[in-house]
Design a protein around this motif. Structure first.
Motif, PDB file in Angstrom:
ATOM      1  N   LEU A  20       0.843  -1.187   0.000  1.00  0.00           N
ATOM      2  CA  LEU A  20       0.000   0.000   0.000  1.00  0.00           C
ATOM      3  C   LEU A  20       0.886   1.246   0.000  1.00  0.00           C
ATOM      4  O   LEU A  20       2.026   1.207   0.460  1.00  0.00           O
ATOM      5  N   PRO A  21       0.366   2.372  -0.484  1.00  0.00           N
ATOM      6  CA  PRO A  21       1.134   3.615  -0.363  1.00  0.00           C
ATOM      7  C   PRO A  21       1.418   3.919   1.115  1.00  0.00           C
ATOM      8  O   PRO A  21       0.607   3.604   1.993  1.00  0.00           O
ATOM      9  N   PRO A  22       2.560   4.515   1.426  1.00  0.00           N
ATOM     10  CA  PRO A  22       2.866   4.847   2.829  1.00  0.00           C
ATOM     11  C   PRO A  22       1.820   5.779   3.420  1.00  0.00           C
ATOM     12  O   PRO A  22       1.249   6.634   2.727  1.00  0.00           O
ATOM     13  N   TYR A  23       1.551   5.617   4.707  1.00  0.00           N
ATOM     14  CA  TYR A  23       0.614   6.508   5.405  1.00  0.00           C
ATOM     15  C   TYR A  23       1.051   6.662   6.856  1.00  0.00           C
ATOM     16  O   TYR A  23       1.826   5.862   7.393  1.00  0.00           O
ATOM     17  N   ASP A  24       0.572   7.716   7.489  1.00  0.00           N
ATOM     18  CA  ASP A  24       0.951   8.028   8.865  1.00  0.00           C
ATOM     19  C   ASP A  24      -0.084   7.490   9.844  1.00  0.00           C
ATOM     20  O   ASP A  24      -1.294   7.441   9.547  1.00  0.00           O
ATOM     21  N   VAL A  25       0.394   7.081  11.004  1.00  0.00           N
ATOM     22  CA  VAL A  25      -0.471   6.692  12.118  1.00  0.00           C
ATOM     23  C   VAL A  25      -0.013   7.458  13.354  1.00  0.00           C
ATOM     24  O   VAL A  25       1.161   7.816  13.478  1.00  0.00           O
ATOM     25  N   PRO A  26      -0.929   7.740  14.288  1.00  0.00           N
ATOM     26  CA  PRO A  26      -0.588   8.660  15.381  1.00  0.00           C
ATOM     27  C   PRO A  26       0.357   8.100  16.433  1.00  0.00           C
ATOM     28  O   PRO A  26       1.188   8.829  16.966  1.00  0.00           O
ATOM     29  N   GLU A  27       0.251   6.796  16.778  1.00  0.00           N
ATOM     30  CA  GLU A  27       1.077   6.264  17.864  1.00  0.00           C
ATOM     31  C   GLU A  27       2.491   5.991  17.368  1.00  0.00           C
ATOM     32  O   GLU A  27       2.671   5.353  16.334  1.00  0.00           O
ATOM     33  N   PRO A  28       3.506   6.429  18.139  1.00  0.00           N
ATOM     34  CA  PRO A  28       4.880   6.184  17.714  1.00  0.00           C
ATOM     35  C   PRO A  28       5.388   4.786  18.040  1.00  0.00           C
ATOM     36  O   PRO A  28       6.425   4.371  17.529  1.00  0.00           O
ATOM     37  N   TRP A  29       4.664   4.050  18.900  1.00  0.00           N
ATOM     38  CA  TRP A  29       5.191   2.777  19.399  1.00  0.00           C
ATOM     39  C   TRP A  29       4.958   1.677  18.383  1.00  0.00           C
ATOM     40  O   TRP A  29       3.831   1.398  17.970  1.00  0.00           O
ATOM     41  N   TRP A  30       6.061   1.031  18.013  1.00  0.00           N
ATOM     42  CA  TRP A  30       6.058   0.133  16.865  1.00  0.00           C
ATOM     43  C   TRP A  30       5.093  -1.041  17.010  1.00  0.00           C
ATOM     44  O   TRP A  30       4.551  -1.527  16.022  1.00  0.00           O
ATOM     45  N   GLN A  31       4.897  -1.544  18.227  1.00  0.00           N
ATOM     46  CA  GLN A  31       4.072  -2.739  18.401  1.00  0.00           C
ATOM     47  C   GLN A  31       2.565  -2.454  18.349  1.00  0.00           C
ATOM     48  O   GLN A  31       1.766  -3.375  18.251  1.00  0.00           O
ATOM     49  N   GLN A  32       2.174  -1.173  18.430  1.00  0.00           N
ATOM     50  CA  GLN A  32       0.755  -0.841  18.390  1.00  0.00           C
ATOM     51  C   GLN A  32       0.276  -0.835  16.941  1.00  0.00           C
ATOM     52  O   GLN A  32       0.738  -0.031  16.126  1.00  0.00           O
ATOM     53  N   VAL A  33      -0.637  -1.734  16.616  1.00  0.00           N
ATOM     54  CA  VAL A  33      -1.037  -1.883  15.217  1.00  0.00           C
ATOM     55  C   VAL A  33      -2.513  -1.579  14.983  1.00  0.00           C
ATOM     56  O   VAL A  33      -2.979  -1.662  13.846  1.00  0.00           O
ATOM     57  N   GLY A  34      -3.250  -1.213  16.024  1.00  0.00           N
ATOM     58  CA  GLY A  34      -4.670  -0.920  15.844  1.00  0.00           C
ATOM     59  C   GLY A  34      -4.903   0.187  14.837  1.00  0.00           C
ATOM     60  O   GLY A  34      -5.784   0.092  13.969  1.00  0.00           O
ATOM     61  N   SER A  35      -4.112   1.252  14.914  1.00  0.00           N
ATOM     62  CA  SER A  35      -4.284   2.362  13.977  1.00  0.00           C
ATOM     63  C   SER A  35      -3.786   1.995  12.578  1.00  0.00           C
ATOM     64  O   SER A  35      -4.282   2.542  11.581  1.00  0.00           O
ATOM     65  N   ILE A  36      -2.818   1.094  12.476  1.00  0.00           N
ATOM     66  CA  ILE A  36      -2.370   0.625  11.152  1.00  0.00           C
ATOM     67  C   ILE A  36      -3.524  -0.076  10.440  1.00  0.00           C
ATOM     68  O   ILE A  36      -3.806   0.177   9.263  1.00  0.00           O
ATOM     69  N   VAL A  37      -4.210  -0.950  11.181  1.00  0.00           N
ATOM     70  CA  VAL A  37      -5.372  -1.659  10.629  1.00  0.00           C
ATOM     71  C   VAL A  37      -6.486  -0.675  10.289  1.00  0.00           C
ATOM     72  O   VAL A  37      -7.087  -0.730   9.209  1.00  0.00           O
ATOM     73  N   GLY A  38      -6.760   0.243  11.229  1.00  0.00           N
ATOM     74  CA  GLY A  38      -7.850   1.191  11.030  1.00  0.00           C
ATOM     75  C   GLY A  38      -7.622   2.118   9.848  1.00  0.00           C
ATOM     76  O   GLY A  38      -8.542   2.383   9.049  1.00  0.00           O
ATOM     77  N   GLU A  39      -6.404   2.622   9.689  1.00  0.00           N
ATOM     78  CA  GLU A  39      -6.114   3.534   8.586  1.00  0.00           C
ATOM     79  C   GLU A  39      -6.098   2.812   7.241  1.00  0.00           C
ATOM     80  O   GLU A  39      -6.492   3.388   6.212  1.00  0.00           O
ATOM     81  N   ALA A  40      -5.658   1.561   7.215  1.00  0.00           N
ATOM     82  CA  ALA A  40      -5.715   0.793   5.968  1.00  0.00           C
ATOM     83  C   ALA A  40      -7.157   0.616   5.509  1.00  0.00           C
ATOM     84  O   ALA A  40      -7.468   0.710   4.308  1.00  0.00           O
ATOM     85  N   ARG A  41      -8.039   0.408   6.474  1.00  0.00           N
ATOM     86  CA  ARG A  41      -9.462   0.255   6.126  1.00  0.00           C
ATOM     87  C   ARG A  41     -10.057   1.600   5.691  1.00  0.00           C
ATOM     88  O   ARG A  41     -10.783   1.678   4.689  1.00  0.00           O
ATOM     89  N   ARG A  42      -9.737   2.662   6.449  1.00  0.00           N
ATOM     90  CA  ARG A  42     -10.329   3.972   6.146  1.00  0.00           C
ATOM     91  C   ARG A  42      -9.827   4.534   4.820  1.00  0.00           C
ATOM     92  O   ARG A  42     -10.615   5.050   4.016  1.00  0.00           O
ATOM     93  N   ARG A  43      -8.516   4.428   4.580  1.00  0.00           N
ATOM     94  CA  ARG A  43      -7.926   5.042   3.396  1.00  0.00           C
ATOM     95  C   ARG A  43      -8.128   4.209   2.134  1.00  0.00           C
ATOM     96  O   ARG A  43      -8.364   4.748   1.048  1.00  0.00           O
ATOM     97  N   TYR A  44      -8.020   2.882   2.277  1.00  0.00           N
ATOM     98  CA  TYR A  44      -7.937   2.030   1.091  1.00  0.00           C
ATOM     99  C   TYR A  44      -8.992   0.925   1.054  1.00  0.00           C
ATOM    100  O   TYR A  44      -9.009   0.128   0.113  1.00  0.00           O
ATOM    101  N   GLY A  45      -9.862   0.873   2.041  1.00  0.00           N
ATOM    102  CA  GLY A  45     -10.898  -0.156   2.068  1.00  0.00           C
ATOM    103  C   GLY A  45     -10.359  -1.556   2.225  1.00  0.00           C
ATOM    104  O   GLY A  45     -10.995  -2.525   1.788  1.00  0.00           O
TER     105      GLY A  45
END
Length: 389
Positions: A20-45
């Motif tokens: 996927l194209p690179p995108y930003d997520v708010p949490e800096p901590w590498w192990q937190q992936v909830g926002s990675i999942v959420g942004e992939a769904r919001r931005r790219y379905g």
């Protein structure tokens, strides 16, 4: 501080699809992936399960530009960029970091909750890294948490079983566990108490003392149940073995005299007991009426001073001294003739040495791509140990 994420996707069979194209997520901590999942769904379905970290542009957390591997059940509609990725198997890779691993773990947890009369209505991935993968599962009665850990942390289930029987209000309720490192926990209301002040830390210490006093008579049974034995000479040997692959020069004198120091600790007269192993306020959860100690994967059977030393580790000296004095007074009252103050003095440097060995254990048990999570921790704690000695 935030993260920039590149998410390389594979299908259910583990075949690479692209990034996927690179995108930003708010949490800096590498192990937190909830926002990675959420942004992939919001931005790219795209509905994705994050499997593991592949690479980063900096030597350690937090922040930066990180590349993760994620799995989708069907090719996404959004165009993907070709991306080289090494998918070679590794013997230390966690089951939940492999294609199909998250789905298998969620299916297990869903089945266990169904058996308990709690049909799952929603699942959300929150974290994945070399020490754990965590999902939240919602049902009509509330929520539960699925946690899966590597082999060197699998004794957490044994600890929670003991706590559930001996001190049931002090830890999360264990709903189910299996022999692959999966545990299913009932939800604990409230928030993690990272910002706990002196008063709250004092309450945590007093409540934890009651648990340790109860466990002091059951040390042998806890070890037999699978809780790691870190008593006296066993601790010394374990520390030396874990640190053997690392440069220990800075703490060489402390290591050379470790057996003698631990003999002196034994002479202080305090009993071995259940030790949480990482008792900082972030591992305490509360809602104003109930306070629960979470994350028992670092637990072991050993000296009770290790927990109060961890709880006071980052405090200003006067505040730490008051909490240590209260801790010592409780043990002196419950174990007449003991010398808790002397034990704390002797174990102060050993506590840092033990933490260096813990991080060395992590590094020895995880695949190299995830070493940046912990690589700086071993030398840092060795330096702290030498300074404290």
């Amino acid at each position: 501080m935030s993260r920039t994420v590149t998410l390389i996707l594979v299908d259910a069979a583990g075949r690479p699809l692209g990034a996927l194209p690179p995108y930003d997520v708010p949490e800096p901590w590498w192990q937190q992936v909830g926002s990675i999942v959420g942004e992939a769904r919001r931005r790219y379905g795209v509905d994705v399960a994050v499997l593991r970290l592949l690479a980063g542009d900096r030597p350690e957390p937090p922040g930066g530009h990180l590349t993760y591997l994620g799995q989708v059940t069907a090719p996404p509609a959004v165009p993907l960029t070709p991306a080289p990725v090494d998918l070679t198997p590794h013997p230390l890779r966690a089951p939940y970091a492999e294609p199909g691993g998250p789905a298998r773990s969620v299916a297990w947890a869903t089945g266990e909750l169904r058996r308990l009369g709690r049909p799952v209505t929603a699942v959300a991935q929150h974290r994945t890294w070399n020490l754990s993968a965590i999902w939240r599962l919602d049902d009509p009665a509330g929520s539960a948490w699925l946690k899966q850990v590597p082999p060197f942390l699998r004794h957490e289930a044994a600890v929670l079983r003991w706590l559930g029987a001996a001190a049931p209000t002090t830890a999360p309720t264990l709903l189910a566990a299996d022999d692959t490192g999966r545990i299913l926990l009932d939800h604990v209301p409230g928030e993690d108490r990272y910002g706990a002040d002196e008063v709250e830390r004092a309450a945590v210490a007093a409540e934890h003392h009651a648990v340790q006093l109860r466990a002091a008579g059951e040390a042998a049974g806890l070890v037999a149940a699978g809780v790691p034995d870190r008593r006296g000479p066993v601790l010394a040997g374990w520390i030396r073995d874990r640190l053997a692959p690392h440069d220990r020069t800075v703490a060489g004198d402390l290591l050379a005299g470790l057996d003698d120091r631990l003999d002196q600790v034994r002479d202080c007269g305090l009993p071995d007991t259940l030790v949480h192993g990482d008792l900082h306020p972030g591992n305490v959860r509360g809602d104003g009426t109930r306070r629960v100690v979470i994350d028992w994967g670092d637990a072991f059977v050993g000296h009770p001073a290790f927990d109060i030393l961890r709880l006071t580790e980052t405090l200003d000296p006067p505040v730490a001294a008051r909490l240590l004095d209260a801790w010592a007074a409780r043990w002196r009252a419950d174990v007449p003739g003991s010398d808790p103050e002397r034990a704390v003095q002797l174990l102060g440097p050993v506590a840092h040495l033990r933490m260096a060995a813990v991080y060395a254990m992590f590094l020895a048990g995880i695949e190299p791509s995830e070493h940046p999570y912990h690589l700086g921790d071993v030398p840092a704690y060795l330096e702290r140990a030498a300074a404290a000695a």
